[in-house]
Scaffold this motif. Structure first.
Motif, PDB file in Angstrom:
ATOM      1  N   SER A  46       0.816  -1.218   0.000  1.00 16.18           N
ATOM      2  CA  SER A  46       0.000   0.000   0.000  1.00 16.18           C
ATOM      3  C   SER A  46       0.851   1.270   0.000  1.00 16.18           C
ATOM      4  N   HIS A  47       2.161   1.122  -0.150  1.00 11.86           N
ATOM      5  CA  HIS A  47       3.046   2.284  -0.320  1.00 11.86           C
ATOM      6  C   HIS A  47       2.657   3.033  -1.602  1.00 11.86           C
ATOM      7  N   ALA A  48       2.813   4.352  -1.549  1.00 11.06           N
ATOM      8  CA  ALA A  48       2.415   5.166  -2.708  1.00 11.06           C
ATOM      9  C   ALA A  48       3.120   4.726  -4.000  1.00 11.06           C
ATOM     10  N   ASN A  49       4.379   4.289  -3.883  1.00 12.59           N
ATOM     11  CA  ASN A  49       5.124   3.878  -5.073  1.00 12.59           C
ATOM     12  C   ASN A  49       5.265   2.363  -5.180  1.00 12.59           C
ATOM     13  N   ALA A  50       4.342   1.655  -4.576  1.00  9.77           N
ATOM     14  CA  ALA A  50       4.457   0.193  -4.508  1.00  9.77           C
ATOM     15  C   ALA A  50       4.672  -0.439  -5.885  1.00  9.77           C
ATOM     16  N   GLU A  51       3.894   0.011  -6.843  1.00 10.05           N
ATOM     17  CA  GLU A  51       3.986  -0.612  -8.165  1.00 10.05           C
ATOM     18  C   GLU A  51       5.376  -0.406  -8.779  1.00 10.05           C
ATOM     19  N   PHE A  52       5.923   0.771  -8.571  1.00 14.02           N
ATOM     20  CA  PHE A  52       7.274   1.065  -9.060  1.00 14.02           C
ATOM     21  C   PHE A  52       8.281   0.086  -8.459  1.00 14.02           C
ATOM     22  N   TYR A  53       8.200  -0.116  -7.144  1.00 12.61           N
ATOM     23  CA  TYR A  53       9.146  -1.025  -6.477  1.00 12.61           C
ATOM     24  C   TYR A  53       8.941  -2.472  -6.923  1.00 12.61           C
ATOM     25  N   PHE A  54       7.686  -2.850  -7.078  1.00 16.49           N
ATOM     26  CA  PHE A  54       7.379  -4.203  -7.544  1.00 16.49           C
ATOM     27  C   PHE A  54       7.995  -4.425  -8.927  1.00 16.49           C
ATOM     28  N   ASP A  55       7.727  -3.500  -9.827  1.00 14.62           N
ATOM     29  CA  ASP A  55       8.255  -3.626 -11.195  1.00 14.62           C
ATOM     30  C   ASP A  55       9.782  -3.623 -11.204  1.00 14.62           C
ATOM     31  N   ARG A  56      10.346  -2.830 -10.336  1.00 11.72           N
ATOM     32  CA  ARG A  56      11.806  -2.760 -10.297  1.00 11.72           C
ATOM     33  C   ARG A  56      12.396  -4.101  -9.857  1.00 11.72           C
ATOM     34  N   ASP A  57      11.770  -4.732  -8.863  1.00 12.55           N
ATOM     35  CA  ASP A  57      12.235  -6.062  -8.437  1.00 12.55           C
ATOM     36  C   ASP A  57      12.129  -7.066  -9.590  1.00 12.55           C
ATOM     37  N   VAL A  58      11.002  -7.039 -10.282  1.00 10.98           N
ATOM     38  CA  VAL A  58      10.800  -7.957 -11.410  1.00 10.98           C
ATOM     39  C   VAL A  58      11.841  -7.690 -12.499  1.00 10.98           C
ATOM     40  N   ASP A  59      12.018  -6.426 -12.839  1.00 15.26           N
ATOM     41  CA  ASP A  59      12.965  -6.066 -13.903  1.00 15.26           C
ATOM     42  C   ASP A  59      14.392  -6.457 -13.556  1.00 15.26           C
ATOM     43  N   CYS A  60      14.700  -6.346 -12.287  1.00 12.22           N
ATOM     44  CA  CYS A  60      16.032  -6.692 -11.824  1.00 12.22           C
ATOM     45  C   CYS A  60      16.347  -8.148 -12.170  1.00 12.22           C
ATOM     46  N   ILE A  61      15.416  -9.032 -11.906  1.00 10.02           N
ATOM     47  CA  ILE A  61      15.606 -10.447 -12.211  1.00 10.02           C
ATOM     48  C   ILE A  61      15.644 -10.658 -13.730  1.00 10.02           C
ATOM     49  N   LYS A  62      14.734 -10.022 -14.421  1.00  7.45           N
ATOM     50  CA  LYS A  62      14.690 -10.185 -15.889  1.00  7.45           C
ATOM     51  C   LYS A  62      16.003  -9.758 -16.529  1.00  7.45           C
ATOM     52  N   ARG A  63      16.445  -8.575 -16.127  1.00  8.58           N
ATOM     53  CA  ARG A  63      17.686  -8.054 -16.705  1.00  8.58           C
ATOM     54  C   ARG A  63      18.865  -8.957 -16.385  1.00  8.58           C
ATOM     55  N   TYR A  64      18.924  -9.418 -15.142  1.00  8.22           N
ATOM     56  CA  TYR A  64      20.059 -10.239 -14.728  1.00  8.22           C
ATOM     57  C   TYR A  64      20.094 -11.580 -15.474  1.00  8.22           C
ATOM     58  N   PHE A  65      18.941 -12.214 -15.605  1.00  5.21           N
ATOM     59  CA  PHE A  65      18.903 -13.504 -16.308  1.00  5.21           C
ATOM     60  C   PHE A  65      19.240 -13.329 -17.785  1.00  5.21           C
ATOM     61  N   ASP A  66      18.831 -12.234 -18.328  1.00  6.86           N
ATOM     62  CA  ASP A  66      19.129 -11.945 -19.720  1.00  6.86           C
ATOM     63  C   ASP A  66      20.638 -11.735 -19.901  1.00  6.86           C
ATOM     64  N   ARG A  67      21.175 -10.818 -19.126  1.00  7.11           N
ATOM     65  CA  ARG A  67      22.587 -10.474 -19.228  1.00  7.11           C
ATOM     66  C   ARG A  67      23.501 -11.629 -18.903  1.00  7.11           C
ATOM     67  N   ARG A  68      23.202 -12.305 -17.801  1.00  4.35           N
ATOM     68  CA  ARG A  68      24.146 -13.283 -17.273  1.00  4.35           C
ATOM     69  C   ARG A  68      23.981 -14.670 -17.883  1.00  4.35           C
ATOM     70  N   TYR A  69      22.716 -15.083 -18.059  1.00  2.00           N
ATOM     71  CA  TYR A  69      22.478 -16.454 -18.515  1.00  2.00           C
ATOM     72  C   TYR A  69      21.865 -16.512 -19.904  1.00  2.00           C
ATOM     73  N   GLY A  70      21.746 -15.363 -20.544  1.00  2.00           N
ATOM     74  CA  GLY A  70      21.157 -15.314 -21.874  1.00  2.00           C
ATOM     75  C   GLY A  70      19.744 -15.849 -21.913  1.00  2.00           C
ATOM     76  N   PHE A  71      19.033 -15.695 -20.820  1.00  2.00           N
ATOM     77  CA  PHE A  71      17.669 -16.209 -20.772  1.00  2.00           C
ATOM     78  C   PHE A  71      16.637 -15.087 -20.754  1.00  2.00           C
ATOM     79  N   THR A  72      15.723 -15.131 -21.725  1.00  2.00           N
ATOM     80  CA  THR A  72      14.592 -14.187 -21.681  1.00  2.00           C
ATOM     81  C   THR A  72      13.310 -14.985 -21.797  1.00  2.00           C
ATOM     82  N   SER A  73      12.360 -14.598 -20.992  1.00  2.00           N
ATOM     83  CA  SER A  73      11.084 -15.297 -21.000  1.00  2.00           C
ATOM     84  C   SER A  73      10.159 -14.662 -22.033  1.00  2.00           C
ATOM     85  N   ASP A  74       9.298 -15.496 -22.647  1.00  2.00           N
ATOM     86  CA  ASP A  74       8.335 -14.944 -23.604  1.00  2.00           C
ATOM     87  C   ASP A  74       7.160 -14.320 -22.870  1.00  2.00           C
ATOM     88  N   GLU A  75       6.987 -14.765 -21.641  1.00  2.00           N
ATOM     89  CA  GLU A  75       5.817 -14.278 -20.897  1.00  2.00           C
ATOM     90  C   GLU A  75       6.049 -12.901 -20.303  1.00  2.00           C
TER      91      GLU A  75
END
Ligand code: ADP
Ligand code: MG
Length: 378
Positions: free
Chosen positions: A251-280
């Motif tokens: 319920s934090h005012a910027n909750a969605e921003f923080y949520f997306d940032r956590d998700v993006d962090c994993i996406k970016r890392y898997f892409d960069r490090r393991y060459g993995f990108t999800s279609d979903e």
């Protein structure tokens, strides 16, 4: 020396409302009858850096150092048998030091010492007045808030079945937890099947949201990976999540921003490090918070870590640009405006080294009259 502990505790108590605790006040707060004994203790403590004089001070006095605070906390942990010995330092973060320690049975644990305000007081100029009044008390107080927050969230998450270390104790600016026998994801260079771990990590982010929480710093340093050999010769990768001082509520005012940032962090890392990108696409904040089944954010508020404390800590972290340890694009922008060369003003952890691989000195139980000093009134 029992007197030394009392004098150290007196310096701590006085530090709550004095940046420089006047020597007569230390004498008074120590409750010791002999002024001579107190002065001797003061000089002992100053010699080993547990208290320090301020340069150009207007009156005679001392301030507690980080080393002094460390000693007080360790002393309390040893008295409560949470810690028996302290070993090697295994991590140095911007806002913390991590040590391996052990209890009386030799079980290995982790001691995390929070050190807010150690690095750059980037916005110090804008906050001169605030700091003038509060600087010494504020690093102590804020580091304690960070430790309390981390401990309360770890307890709540653990209760709820999340893969986090076992919280074992908290005192002042320190947290004791179980040692996870695993390496940060950062150190895992190849993964047989990145998709499985990727899915599991994203589902953890969603599960957190379902109990009202966002990690806020969900990156490759804060995810420990244990490799468990399996029958088919492969290894299962078991994640454990650590590092909770920046957790936010959904319920934090910027909750969605923080949520997306956590998700993006994993996406970016898997892409960069393991060459993995999800279609979903996703997961998305809105979907993940549709079926909130429990509110750990609210539960924690009702614990020792109050809403008021949460606000104070958040304000301080924001003010000092504390925003996780991997950082990212978002952070660089904020960094621009106030990068004055103020390194000279930072609070050095004056250094009494913790003993390495040797049991801490066992001190008699009667010394510091009571541990009411362990939880400074606010
Ligand atoms: P910081 O706030 O400084 O980032 P963390 O809690 O993330 O502190 O810990 C820093 C590092 O210390 C981690 O990346 C990890 O390598 C190690 N560490 C911390 N806690 C544990 C633990 N319970 N078990 C094993 N290693 C740990
Ligand atoms: Mg970390």
């Amino acid at each position: 020396m029992p007197e030394d502990w009392r004098v150290l505790a007196a310096a701590e108590q006085g530090s709550r409302n004095h940046e420089l605790v006047p020597t007569p006040l230390i004498v008074q707060l120590s409750g010791l009858r002999s002024g001579n004994a107190v002065h001797k203790s003061i000089s002992n403590l100053a010699k080993i850096g547990l208290i320090a004089k301020l340069q150009n001070a207007k009156y005679d006095g001392y301030r507690l150092t980080y080393g002094g605070l460390d000693y007080l906390a360790l002393h309390t942990h040893t008295k409560s048998s949470t810690i028996y010995s302290v070993g090697n330092q295994i991590g140095v973060g911007k806002e913390s030091d991590i040590f391996v320690c052990a209890n009386e049975t030799g079980m290995q644990q982790v001691l995390k010492i929070h050190r807010l305000g150690r690095i750059s007081f980037r916005t110090v100029k804008a906050n001169r007045d605030y700091l003038r009044n509060r600087s010494s008390a504020s690093w102590m107080y804020m580091s304690r808030l960070a430790a309390m927050k981390e401990f309360e969230f770890m307890k709540a998450l653990r209760r709820e079945g999340f893969p986090v270390p076992e919280p074992l104790g908290q005192n002042r600016h320190t947290v004791v937890m179980s040692l996870v026998d695993a390496f940060p994801l950062r150190q895992i260079s190849t993964i047989d099947d990145p998709s499985a771990l990727y899915a599991e990590l994203l589902s953890l982010i969603v599960r957190l949201a379902e109990v009202g929480l966002i990690h806020g710093d969900f990156n490759e340093f804060n995810i420990l990976i244990e490799e468990k050999p399996e029958d088919d010769g492969k290894a299962a990768l078991i994640p454990t999540i650590i590092d909770f001082p920046q957790m936010v509520s959904v319920s934090h005012a910027n909750a969605e921003f923080y949520f997306d940032r956590d998700v993006d962090c994993i996406k970016r890392y898997f892409d960069r490090r393991y060459g993995f990108t999800s279609d979903e696409p996703g997961p998305f904040f809105k979907d993940s918070t549709k079926n909130i089944r429990k509110r750990l954010d609210v539960e924690v508020e009702a614990s020792g870590f109050s809403k008021k404390m949460a606000k104070e800590l958040a304000a301080y972290m924001k003010e000092h640009g504390i925003d996780g340890d991997a950082g990212g694009v978002e952070r660089d922008e904020e960094d621009e405006d106030e990068d004055e060369g103020l390194s000279g003003e930072q609070e050095e952890p004056l250094g009494v080294e913790l003993e390495t691989e040797a049991p801490l000195e066992q001190t008699p139980a009667e010394e510091v009259a009571s541990d009411s000093t362990a939880t400074p009134a606010t």
